[in-house]
Design an enzyme around this catalytic site. Structure first.
Site, PDB file in Angstrom:
ATOM      1  N   CYS A  90      61.635   1.885 -11.856  1.00 37.13           N
ATOM      2  CA  CYS A  90      60.706   1.733 -12.974  1.00 37.13           C
ATOM      3  C   CYS A  90      60.029   3.085 -13.197  1.00 37.13           C
ATOM      4  CB  CYS A  90      59.664   0.673 -12.640  1.00 37.13           C
ATOM      5  SG  CYS A  90      60.400  -0.819 -11.919  1.00 37.13           S
ATOM      6  N   CYS A 134      56.578   3.813 -11.632  1.00 35.60           N
ATOM      7  CA  CYS A 134      56.358   3.365 -10.250  1.00 35.60           C
ATOM      8  C   CYS A 134      55.319   4.228  -9.527  1.00 35.60           C
ATOM      9  CB  CYS A 134      57.668   3.417  -9.480  1.00 35.60           C
ATOM     10  SG  CYS A 134      57.474   2.922  -7.757  1.00 35.60           S
ATOM     11  N   ASP A 136      48.494   3.236 -11.919  1.00 33.56           N
ATOM     12  CA  ASP A 136      48.052   4.245 -10.948  1.00 33.56           C
ATOM     13  C   ASP A 136      48.395   5.661 -11.409  1.00 33.56           C
ATOM     14  OD1 ASP A 136      46.999   2.452  -8.937  1.00 33.56           O
ATOM     15  OD2 ASP A 136      49.071   1.810  -8.652  1.00 33.56           O
ATOM     16  N   ARG A 169      45.947  -1.143   5.961  1.00 35.25           N
ATOM     17  CA  ARG A 169      44.776  -0.741   5.177  1.00 35.25           C
ATOM     18  C   ARG A 169      43.609  -1.702   5.379  1.00 35.25           C
ATOM     19  NH1 ARG A 169      45.830   2.114   0.613  1.00 35.25           N
ATOM     20  NH2 ARG A 169      47.822   1.013   0.484  1.00 35.25           N
ATOM     21  N   TYR A 170      43.895  -3.012   5.391  1.00 35.38           N
ATOM     22  CA  TYR A 170      42.863  -4.036   5.558  1.00 35.38           C
ATOM     23  C   TYR A 170      43.056  -4.685   6.929  1.00 35.38           C
ATOM     24  CZ  TYR A 170      43.035  -3.629   0.435  1.00 35.38           C
ATOM     25  OH  TYR A 170      43.056  -3.154  -0.845  1.00 35.38           O
ATOM     26  N   CYS A 206      65.563   0.135  -4.431  1.00 38.70           N
ATOM     27  CA  CYS A 206      65.229  -0.861  -5.450  1.00 38.70           C
ATOM     28  C   CYS A 206      66.468  -1.158  -6.296  1.00 38.70           C
ATOM     29  CB  CYS A 206      64.119  -0.359  -6.368  1.00 38.70           C
ATOM     30  SG  CYS A 206      62.589   0.012  -5.481  1.00 38.70           S
ATOM     31  N   ARG A 208      54.987   4.371  -6.395  1.00 33.55           N
ATOM     32  CA  ARG A 208      55.583   4.939  -5.173  1.00 33.55           C
ATOM     33  C   ARG A 208      56.821   5.760  -5.525  1.00 33.55           C
ATOM     34  NH1 ARG A 208      54.315  -0.303  -2.399  1.00 33.55           N
ATOM     35  NH2 ARG A 208      52.378   0.088  -1.282  1.00 33.55           N
ATOM     36  N   ASP A 250      43.601   0.112  -7.772  1.00 32.56           N
ATOM     37  CA  ASP A 250      43.715   0.657  -6.416  1.00 32.56           C
ATOM     38  C   ASP A 250      42.969   1.976  -6.416  1.00 32.56           C
ATOM     39  OD1 ASP A 250      45.294  -0.481  -4.127  1.00 32.56           O
ATOM     40  OD2 ASP A 250      46.620  -0.979  -5.810  1.00 32.56           O
ATOM     41  N   ARG A 305      45.834  -7.727   7.289  1.00 33.70           N
ATOM     42  CA  ARG A 305      47.192  -7.694   6.732  1.00 33.70           C
ATOM     43  C   ARG A 305      47.774  -6.285   6.781  1.00 33.70           C
ATOM     44  NH1 ARG A 305      43.060  -8.585   3.363  1.00 33.70           N
ATOM     45  NH2 ARG A 305      42.962  -7.649   1.296  1.00 33.70           N
ATOM     46  N   LYS A 318      41.794  -2.060  -3.055  1.00 38.20           N
ATOM     47  CA  LYS A 318      41.987  -2.591  -4.402  1.00 38.20           C
ATOM     48  C   LYS A 318      40.767  -3.430  -4.772  1.00 38.20           C
ATOM     49  CE  LYS A 318      46.144  -4.247  -5.136  1.00 38.20           C
ATOM     50  NZ  LYS A 318      46.572  -4.584  -3.794  1.00 38.20           N
TER      51      LYS A 318
HETATM   52  S1  SF4 Z   1      57.842  -0.606  -9.252  1.00 35.68           S
HETATM   53 FE1  SF4 Z   1      58.677   0.960  -7.855  1.00 35.68          FE
HETATM   54  S2  SF4 Z   1      59.011  -0.137  -5.924  1.00 35.68           S
HETATM   55 FE2  SF4 Z   1      58.824  -1.700  -7.538  1.00 35.68          FE
HETATM   56  S3  SF4 Z   1      60.941  -2.101  -8.232  1.00 35.68           S
HETATM   57 FE3  SF4 Z   1      60.076  -0.556  -9.595  1.00 35.68          FE
HETATM   58  S4  SF4 Z   1      60.714   1.377  -8.682  1.00 35.68           S
HETATM   59 FE4  SF4 Z   1      60.949  -0.159  -7.088  1.00 35.68          FE
END
Ligand code: SF4
Length: 346
Positions: free
Chosen positions: A108, A111, A271, A91-92, A104, A113, A308, A95, A315
């Site tokens: 979460c 999340c 997000d 993206r940048y 994971c 993603r 973001d 990096r 960001k």
């Molecule tokens: S925020 Fe998303 S990528 Fe990060 S640990 Fe939790 S579930 Fe996994």
């Protein structure tokens, strides 16, 4: 009502486990199964032991996740716009992000993603080779960011191999790891893992943590092992309604991080991921919290509040602002306690 919590010695990974642990009522079995189909369920033993204020809501599936809204995006920060190949986002200019795994230790519920993590496991060797070839051929890249899924779910053997291969890229200054592991599965921070980070490049670790109650005795010990190994520690936190969206909770978290030698780095505005509306504050609410915190905490304990920009536009800090131009050469500045002052720019 869920029955009283009964710690399980292993991770909770589905509706049966949630009920066995007393986290969901038996009559909610079908709902929990449905939510697990929306986004995988996993709560590590360490987080099961920490369940309560500020922790439970991060991991326990909630019927509100079924509230899908038009503004929600399957790729909220636009990873795909900058995708170079499988597992690699550029993206940048200086990096890249390398997704070495999509697994994971916890999933979460907020999340960003969530449409991708948990679906695929470790990046296949052919894709990793293609990513490394791109990095070797792109000298503008000075930093590789290993991020979600959680790169520290990789075995020490895989981490050693990955870091050794990254360390052979001559123009790379730093390898940055973004991980939940030191907090949610601190037992995985072993001497074998730490040995993998012993490469010529600087290795930085950004710990994802959202509430002081996550920083258990085991988590604090894992952070100590990392700092003893010479790994600089930063943190990233997501601003989450029902978890930490008030100045007292964030002050407690940032003070705890400083005590444990972790520099609070980013406070992310939540997000626009699917099914996360109930977690999201307004930006104005986030700015008001940051204003309150600036009056209470030293600069070392204050993260930058960032958004973001959807669509992959990057960001940026989103305030609050302290400076306003009145006329040419004249500025109105707000102090940490909300008082305005005029400043003449000589
Ligand atoms: S925020 Fe998303 S990528 Fe990060 S640990 Fe939790 S579930 Fe996994």
């Amino acid at each position: 009502m869920p029955r009283p919590l009964r710690p399980l010695p292993r991770a909770v990974t589905g509706a049966d486990d949630l009920i066995a642990a007393g986290l969901a009522a038996p009559q909610d079995h079908a709902l929990m199964q449905r939510l697990g189909q929306e986004f995988r369920i996993r709560i590590s033993p360490e987080m099961l032991g920490a369940m309560g204020q500020g922790v439970t809501a991060q991991f326990l599936p909630d019927a509100k996740e079924l509230d899908h809204r038009p503004e929600q995006l399957s790729d909220p920060i636009g990873d795909d716009v900058h995708r170079i190949g499988k597992g690699l986002t550029h993206r940048y200019p200086d990096r890249v992000i390398l997704h070495a795994t999509q697994t994971c230790e916890v999933y979460c519920r907020f999340c960003f993603r969530r449409e991708k993590v948990g679906e695929e496991g470790i990046l296949p060797e052919a894709d990793l080779q293609a990513a490394l070839a791109y990095l070797h051929a792109t000298p503008a890249v000075r930093e590789v960011i290993l991020t979600g899924g959680d790169p520290l779910t990789l075995s020490p053997r895989r981490l050693t191999d990955l870091f050794a291969r990254l360390s052979e890229i001559p123009h790379l200054d730093a390898i940055r790891i973004h991980s939940r592991i030191p907090v949610v599965a601190p037992e995985r921070v072993t001497p074998q893992m730490l040995a993998a980070f012993d490469v010529p490049q600087a290795v930085w670790l950004v710990v994802h943590t959202n509430h002081a109650n996550e920083l258990t005795e085991n988590a604090r010990a894992a952070l100590r092992r990392l700092t003893a190994a010479g790994i600089p520690l930063l943190s990233q936190t997501v601003l989450l309604k029902g978890v930490n969206a008030d100045a007292d909770s964030l002050e407690a978290l940032f003070r705890a991080l400083i005590r444990n030698r972790v520099k609070p780095y980013y406070l992310h505005h939540c997000d626009l991921a699917p099914g996360t509306h109930h977690f999201r504050t307004t930006i104005a609410e986030g700015q008001a919290i940051m204003t309150a915190l600036r009056g209470r905490l030293s600069g070392t304990a204050l993260p930058t509040y960032v958004l973001d920009i959807p669509g992959g536009h990057g960001k940026v800090p989103i305030g609050p602002g302290y400076l306003e131009q009145t006329v040419a050469g004249q500025w109105r500045v707000t102090d940490p306690y909300g008082q305005s002052h005029l400043y003449t720019d000589p």
